[in-house]
Design a protein around this motif. Structure first.
Motif, PDB file in Angstrom:
ATOM      1  N   LEU A  28       2.801  -9.609  10.318  1.00  0.00           N
ATOM      2  CA  LEU A  28       2.361  -8.444   9.548  1.00  0.00           C
ATOM      3  C   LEU A  28       2.191  -8.805   8.078  1.00  0.00           C
ATOM      4  O   LEU A  28       1.172  -8.480   7.467  1.00  0.00           O
ATOM      5  CB  LEU A  28       3.349  -7.283   9.687  1.00  0.00           C
ATOM      6  CG  LEU A  28       3.012  -6.057   8.838  1.00  0.00           C
ATOM      7  CD1 LEU A  28       1.758  -5.378   9.371  1.00  0.00           C
ATOM      8  CD2 LEU A  28       4.180  -5.089   8.797  1.00  0.00           C
ATOM      9  N   LEU A  29       3.168  -9.507   7.518  1.00  0.00           N
ATOM     10  CA  LEU A  29       3.092  -9.915   6.115  1.00  0.00           C
ATOM     11  C   LEU A  29       1.879 -10.810   5.868  1.00  0.00           C
ATOM     12  O   LEU A  29       1.118 -10.593   4.920  1.00  0.00           O
ATOM     13  CB  LEU A  29       4.375 -10.635   5.696  1.00  0.00           C
ATOM     14  CG  LEU A  29       4.423 -11.148   4.264  1.00  0.00           C
ATOM     15  CD1 LEU A  29       4.332  -9.993   3.276  1.00  0.00           C
ATOM     16  CD2 LEU A  29       5.693 -11.963   4.036  1.00  0.00           C
ATOM     17  N   LEU A  32      -1.394  -8.732   6.037  1.00  0.00           N
ATOM     18  CA  LEU A  32      -1.560  -7.869   4.865  1.00  0.00           C
ATOM     19  C   LEU A  32      -1.928  -8.682   3.621  1.00  0.00           C
ATOM     20  O   LEU A  32      -2.810  -8.287   2.850  1.00  0.00           O
ATOM     21  CB  LEU A  32      -0.289  -7.055   4.622  1.00  0.00           C
ATOM     22  CG  LEU A  32       0.001  -5.962   5.644  1.00  0.00           C
ATOM     23  CD1 LEU A  32       1.388  -5.371   5.424  1.00  0.00           C
ATOM     24  CD2 LEU A  32      -1.060  -4.880   5.604  1.00  0.00           C
ATOM     25  N   LEU A  33      -1.260  -9.818   3.437  1.00  0.00           N
ATOM     26  CA  LEU A  33      -1.576 -10.671   2.283  1.00  0.00           C
ATOM     27  C   LEU A  33      -2.989 -11.246   2.406  1.00  0.00           C
ATOM     28  O   LEU A  33      -3.726 -11.318   1.415  1.00  0.00           O
ATOM     29  CB  LEU A  33      -0.552 -11.791   2.142  1.00  0.00           C
ATOM     30  CG  LEU A  33       0.853 -11.367   1.726  1.00  0.00           C
ATOM     31  CD1 LEU A  33       1.790 -12.561   1.747  1.00  0.00           C
ATOM     32  CD2 LEU A  33       0.843 -10.704   0.354  1.00  0.00           C
ATOM     33  N   ASP A  36      -5.497  -8.515   1.604  1.00  0.00           N
ATOM     34  CA  ASP A  36      -5.540  -8.287   0.153  1.00  0.00           C
ATOM     35  C   ASP A  36      -6.302  -9.401  -0.560  1.00  0.00           C
ATOM     36  O   ASP A  36      -7.112  -9.148  -1.444  1.00  0.00           O
ATOM     37  CB  ASP A  36      -4.116  -8.203  -0.405  1.00  0.00           C
ATOM     38  CG  ASP A  36      -3.700  -6.789  -0.725  1.00  0.00           C
ATOM     39  OD1 ASP A  36      -4.446  -5.865  -0.363  1.00  0.00           O
ATOM     40  OD2 ASP A  36      -2.631  -6.619  -1.325  1.00  0.00           O
ATOM     41  N   PHE A  42      -5.556  -8.735  -4.456  1.00  0.00           N
ATOM     42  CA  PHE A  42      -4.233  -9.334  -4.414  1.00  0.00           C
ATOM     43  C   PHE A  42      -3.576  -9.305  -5.796  1.00  0.00           C
ATOM     44  O   PHE A  42      -4.138  -9.789  -6.770  1.00  0.00           O
ATOM     45  CB  PHE A  42      -4.313 -10.785  -3.910  1.00  0.00           C
ATOM     46  CG  PHE A  42      -2.985 -11.443  -3.808  1.00  0.00           C
ATOM     47  CD1 PHE A  42      -2.163 -11.187  -2.726  1.00  0.00           C
ATOM     48  CD2 PHE A  42      -2.529 -12.306  -4.793  1.00  0.00           C
ATOM     49  CE1 PHE A  42      -0.928 -11.786  -2.621  1.00  0.00           C
ATOM     50  CE2 PHE A  42      -1.290 -12.907  -4.700  1.00  0.00           C
ATOM     51  CZ  PHE A  42      -0.495 -12.648  -3.616  1.00  0.00           C
ATOM     52  N   ARG A  46       1.403  -5.711  -5.289  1.00  0.00           N
ATOM     53  CA  ARG A  46       1.027  -5.409  -3.903  1.00  0.00           C
ATOM     54  C   ARG A  46       1.704  -6.374  -2.933  1.00  0.00           C
ATOM     55  O   ARG A  46       2.125  -5.974  -1.849  1.00  0.00           O
ATOM     56  CB  ARG A  46      -0.491  -5.453  -3.738  1.00  0.00           C
ATOM     57  CG  ARG A  46      -1.177  -4.248  -4.377  1.00  0.00           C
ATOM     58  CD  ARG A  46      -2.687  -4.364  -4.288  1.00  0.00           C
ATOM     59  NE  ARG A  46      -3.185  -4.319  -2.937  1.00  0.00           N
ATOM     60  CZ  ARG A  46      -3.689  -3.223  -2.357  1.00  0.00           C
ATOM     61  NH1 ARG A  46      -3.720  -2.093  -3.018  1.00  0.00           N
ATOM     62  NH2 ARG A  46      -4.142  -3.270  -1.125  1.00  0.00           N
ATOM     63  N   ALA A  47       1.830  -7.630  -3.335  1.00  0.00           N
ATOM     64  CA  ALA A  47       2.522  -8.603  -2.483  1.00  0.00           C
ATOM     65  C   ALA A  47       3.977  -8.184  -2.284  1.00  0.00           C
ATOM     66  O   ALA A  47       4.521  -8.293  -1.173  1.00  0.00           O
ATOM     67  CB  ALA A  47       2.436  -9.998  -3.091  1.00  0.00           C
ATOM     68  N   LEU A  49       5.091  -5.125  -2.353  1.00  0.00           N
ATOM     69  CA  LEU A  49       5.045  -3.966  -1.456  1.00  0.00           C
ATOM     70  C   LEU A  49       4.904  -4.419  -0.006  1.00  0.00           C
ATOM     71  O   LEU A  49       5.602  -3.922   0.887  1.00  0.00           O
ATOM     72  CB  LEU A  49       3.882  -3.053  -1.841  1.00  0.00           C
ATOM     73  CG  LEU A  49       3.651  -1.845  -0.943  1.00  0.00           C
ATOM     74  CD1 LEU A  49       4.807  -0.865  -1.053  1.00  0.00           C
ATOM     75  CD2 LEU A  49       2.340  -1.176  -1.290  1.00  0.00           C
ATOM     76  N   TRP A  50       4.015  -5.374   0.241  1.00  0.00           N
ATOM     77  CA  TRP A  50       3.829  -5.880   1.606  1.00  0.00           C
ATOM     78  C   TRP A  50       5.088  -6.591   2.107  1.00  0.00           C
ATOM     79  O   TRP A  50       5.427  -6.497   3.286  1.00  0.00           O
ATOM     80  CB  TRP A  50       2.630  -6.807   1.694  1.00  0.00           C
ATOM     81  CG  TRP A  50       1.317  -6.181   1.309  1.00  0.00           C
ATOM     82  CD1 TRP A  50       0.292  -6.795   0.644  1.00  0.00           C
ATOM     83  CD2 TRP A  50       0.870  -4.843   1.555  1.00  0.00           C
ATOM     84  NE1 TRP A  50      -0.744  -5.920   0.468  1.00  0.00           N
ATOM     85  CE2 TRP A  50      -0.414  -4.707   1.009  1.00  0.00           C
ATOM     86  CE3 TRP A  50       1.434  -3.734   2.168  1.00  0.00           C
ATOM     87  CZ2 TRP A  50      -1.150  -3.529   1.075  1.00  0.00           C
ATOM     88  CZ3 TRP A  50       0.716  -2.551   2.230  1.00  0.00           C
ATOM     89  CH2 TRP A  50      -0.553  -2.463   1.687  1.00  0.00           C
ATOM     90  N   LEU A  53       7.480  -3.964   3.126  1.00  0.00           N
ATOM     91  CA  LEU A  53       7.056  -3.372   4.395  1.00  0.00           C
ATOM     92  C   LEU A  53       7.408  -4.290   5.567  1.00  0.00           C
ATOM     93  O   LEU A  53       7.902  -3.833   6.609  1.00  0.00           O
ATOM     94  CB  LEU A  53       5.555  -3.086   4.369  1.00  0.00           C
ATOM     95  CG  LEU A  53       4.999  -2.301   5.550  1.00  0.00           C
ATOM     96  CD1 LEU A  53       5.620  -0.923   5.633  1.00  0.00           C
ATOM     97  CD2 LEU A  53       3.487  -2.194   5.418  1.00  0.00           C
ATOM     98  N   ALA A  54       7.186  -5.582   5.397  1.00  0.00           N
ATOM     99  CA  ALA A  54       7.536  -6.544   6.447  1.00  0.00           C
ATOM    100  C   ALA A  54       9.056  -6.587   6.644  1.00  0.00           C
ATOM    101  O   ALA A  54       9.537  -6.684   7.778  1.00  0.00           O
ATOM    102  CB  ALA A  54       7.006  -7.929   6.099  1.00  0.00           C
TER     103      ALA A  54
END
Length: 171
Positions: A28-29, A32-33, A36, A42, A46-47, A49-50, A53-54
């Motif tokens: 997932l990480l 998402l990265l 972005d 990117f 935001r990184a 935040l991801w 989330l992971a």
């Protein structure tokens, strides 16, 4: 059963389940990265935040480590461990739903909630729980849940027999 009477029994597939949780969170990480980076949005914020989330996904998917010994059963998660005395059980309840759970309560107020599939796939854990539950029933502390235990016992025996037949080529 191949173990000494005072020795604890653990869920032998726990480490594999932890790695599955790590892989899911990592994928997932990475996705998402990558999304972005590919969209040109990117940023370090935001990184972060991801990454959070992971981490949350990992915490949700992290499996409980179920262990049992003579007279006890425990479930350890990320934030702590719960333990119940199986020889002093007061109630056993099967909670149905999206994810079936087995809720065990003892005379001291301790409670453990586990996935019944762990007991089905690991007969040694089931044997420890059954051993203690029989003592509870004999002493009169087990007030409710005998029917749920009987159903689970039949399921464990059926799956164990199926596994023996499969290994021996008689399936």
């Amino acid at each position: 059963m191949g173990e000494r009477p005072g020795e604890a029994t653990n869920d032998i597939e726990w480490a594999r389940d932890v790695w599955s949780s790590v892989r899911c969170a990592g994928v997932l990480l990475a996705l998402l990265l990558l999304a972005d980076w590919g969209s040109g949005r990117f940023t370090c914020r935001r990184a972060g935040l991801w990454l959070a989330l992971a981490g949350l996904l990992f915490a949700v998917l992290y499996p409980a480590r179920v262990s049992a010994g003579e007279g006890w059963l425990s479930s350890r998660r990320l934030l702590g461990e719960r333990r119940v005395r199986t020889d002093l059980l007061v109630s056993v309840r099967c909670l149905d739903g999206v994810s079936p759970r087995l809720l065990l309560r003892d005379a001291f107020g301790g409670h453990v909630e586990i996935d019944p599939e762990v007991l089905v796939t690991h007969p040694r854990l089931w044997h420890r729980l059954d051993e203690g539950a029989r003592k509870s029933a004999a002493s009169g502390t087990l007030l409710c849940g005998a029917t749920d235990l009987l159903r689970l016992s039949q399921r464990v025996e059926r799956e164990t027999a199926r596994a023996v037949f499969k290994v021996s080529g008689l399936e």
